[in-house]
Each structure stands twice: as structure tokens, then as C-alpha cells.
Design an enzyme around this catalytic site. Structure first.
Site, short mmCIF file in Angstrom:
data_model
loop_
_atom_site.label_atom_id
_atom_site.label_comp_id
_atom_site.label_asym_id
_atom_site.label_seq_id
_atom_site.Cartn_x
_atom_site.Cartn_y
_atom_site.Cartn_z
N ARG A 7 0.82 -1.16 -0.10
CA ARG A 7 0.23 0.00 -0.17
C ARG A 7 0.97 1.18 -0.20
NH1 ARG A 7 -4.13 2.00 4.62
NH2 ARG A 7 -5.20 3.36 3.76
N HIS A 8 0.40 2.29 -0.45
CA HIS A 8 1.11 3.50 -0.72
C HIS A 8 1.56 4.16 0.86
CE1 HIS A 8 -2.21 5.88 0.74
NE2 HIS A 8 -3.14 4.96 -0.03
N GLY A 9 2.21 5.05 0.99
CA GLY A 9 2.58 5.76 2.12
C GLY A 9 1.66 6.52 2.75
N GLN A 10 1.80 7.20 3.89
CA GLN A 10 0.72 7.95 4.39
C GLN A 10 0.53 9.25 3.79
OE1 GLN A 10 1.13 9.79 8.58
NE2 GLN A 10 0.22 7.90 9.29
N TRP A 13 -4.71 12.88 4.63
CA TRP A 13 -5.99 12.41 4.86
C TRP A 13 -5.95 11.14 5.59
CZ3 TRP A 13 -10.00 13.16 0.59
CH2 TRP A 13 -10.30 14.78 0.09
N ASN A 14 -4.92 10.21 5.34
CA ASN A 14 -5.17 8.83 6.26
C ASN A 14 -5.13 9.34 7.68
OD1 ASN A 14 -2.68 7.48 3.96
ND2 ASN A 14 -4.76 7.04 4.29
N GLY A 21 -10.34 7.23 -1.63
CA GLY A 21 -10.70 7.00 -2.91
C GLY A 21 -10.12 7.50 -4.16
N ARG A 57 -0.19 9.57 -4.92
CA ARG A 57 0.35 8.96 -3.60
C ARG A 57 1.11 7.41 -3.77
NH1 ARG A 57 -5.16 9.01 -3.21
NH2 ARG A 57 -6.57 7.03 -2.61
N GLU A 81 -7.34 3.31 -6.54
CA GLU A 81 -8.30 2.82 -5.46
C GLU A 81 -9.58 2.92 -6.10
OE1 GLU A 81 -9.25 1.61 -3.02
OE2 GLU A 81 -8.32 2.50 -1.25
N ARG A 82 -10.80 2.24 -5.09
CA ARG A 82 -12.13 2.33 -5.55
C ARG A 82 -12.41 3.79 -5.33
NH1 ARG A 82 -16.85 -0.14 -1.44
NH2 ARG A 82 -18.49 0.12 -3.19
#
Length: 211
Positions: A7-10, A13-14, A21, A57, A81-82
Site C-alpha cells: 500500500r502507498h505511504g501515509q 487524509w489517512n 478513494g 500517492r 483505488e475504489r
């Protein structure tokens, strides 16, 4: 052959549980440090190619690995991403209060969750598995990295664990964590899920976490 799913880095928004999305949010400083740490962790093996979602990202996270390895970086739309429709930009704890019934469906049976204006879980699942099947068909040995997002990573892992997509929230995918699927001939095994010890060693575990 080994497929490494990361998964991408932070991003900012995380850290506040905001639904990203398709919204194209960049990595924050911690996210870039995480991506650098991931590239260092994978430097012990030869990576043949890195695939990335078109969102910045993911591409920025992937570039750390591709540059260190000197290997190609290929952007693949199937890893995006969805599209969360009307939920994009909304803070998740607010959804549990303003749309409790729909939120409950999302948490318990995501395949049945019809978010207004959103891509369905079935659609995300189909394109994510198409990507994985393509990689396993094309590469019979070596190491391939994909840098994507929580939903595609979780759904690919569910499939290769023989689990329903409704089990996707049972799998953690922290920022810049990686998982592995190993193949030999027609056999495969999920050998690693949500590996983050290398981040812990550097004090870079995600500051906050969510589904």
C-alpha cells in the site's frame, strides 16, 4: 515468482480518517519516509518491475523502489483505488453517525454496500484480480512489486486465501505495509500479510489506522 503487494505511504487524509478513494492526495512527510523505508527493506532482493496505481500517492511511493532498483515503473489503471462516490472526502467516524445503516453494511458485508455514486466491490475485485492473473501469467520467476491501495490489496489477498470479498476488512493493510504471494508453477501461497516491522524499527508505523 513473488508478487509483493504494497500500500502507498501515509497522506494527511489517512491521519484524519478521511475517505480518499480517487481523490489525488500526495504523500506527507511521514509517507515519503515510509516509502523510503520500504525501498530499503526490499533492497535485499532484485525487483524486476514495479507496477503502480495512477494516483500520485502510489506513484511517488513506487518511485522510491524503482529508482533504488533501477527497474521499470509501469502505471496500471487496474490498481487505482475504489471510487467511493459520495463518501469521498468525508471523515469515516462521521459516516458511522450520519449513515449508520449503510456504514454497518460496509463494515459487515462490503459486497452488499451500495454507496451512492461509487464503484462496487465487485468491480474493484474484478479489475484487481485481472491484474494479478496477468502478472502471474506474464512472469514465471523473479520479483514483481505492485504499489496500490487498501481495497485492491485486500481483495487480491482475499482471493488467494480462498476468502470471500466480504472478509476484506479482516485483513489489515497499513500504509507502506507489504504482503507477498509466492508462486511455483500452478501452486501459490500467501507468505506474508501486512509486514510493518521495518517501519516499527524506524519509528514510522502509521500514526492512526482504520478499516
Amino acid at each position: 515468482m513473488k508478487l509483493i503487494l504494497a500500500r502507498h505511504g501515509q497522506t494527511d487524509w489517512n491521519t484524519c480518517f478521511r475517505v480518499q478513494g480517487r481523490t489525488d492526495i500526495p504523500l506527507n512527510e511521514r509517507g515519503r519516509a515510509q516509502a523510503q523505508a520500504l525501498s530499503e527493506r526490499l533492497s535485499c532482493m532484485k525487483i524486476d518491475v514495479v507496477y503502480a496505481s495512477p494516483l500520485q500517492r502510489a506513484q511517488e511511493s513506487a518511485r522510491f523502489i524503482a529508482d533504488r532498483q533501477g527497474c521499470p515503473l509501469i502505471v496500471d489503471e487496474r490498481l487505482i483505488e475504489r471510487d467511493f462516490g459520495e463518501w469521498e472526502g468525508v471523515i469515516m467516524p462521521e459516516l458511522s453517525k450520519t449513515q449508520p445503516a449503510l456504514w454497518d453494511v460496509w463494515v459487515k458485508t462490503p459486497e452488499s454496500c451500495a454507496i451512492p455514486g461509487a464503484e462496487t466491490v465487485q468491480q474493484v475485485n474484478a479489475r484487481s484480480l485481472d491484474f494479478a492473473a496477468d502478472v502471474f501469467s506474464r512472469y514465471k520467476d523473479g520479483n514483481v512489486v505492485m504499489i496500490s491501495h487498501a481495497n485492491p490489496v485486500k481483495l487480491i489477498l482475499c482471493h488467494y486465501l480462498h476468502a470471500s470479498p466480504n472478509c476484506m476488512h479482516k485483513i489489515r493493510t497499513d500504509n507502506c505495509s507489504y504482503s507477498e504471494i509466492r508462486t511455483k508453477g500452478d501452486d501459490y501461497a500467501v507468505s506474508t500479510i501486512n509486514e510493518t516491522y521495518f517501519l516499527l524499527q524506524k519509528g514510522l508505523l502509521p500514526e492512526r489506522s482504520h478499516l
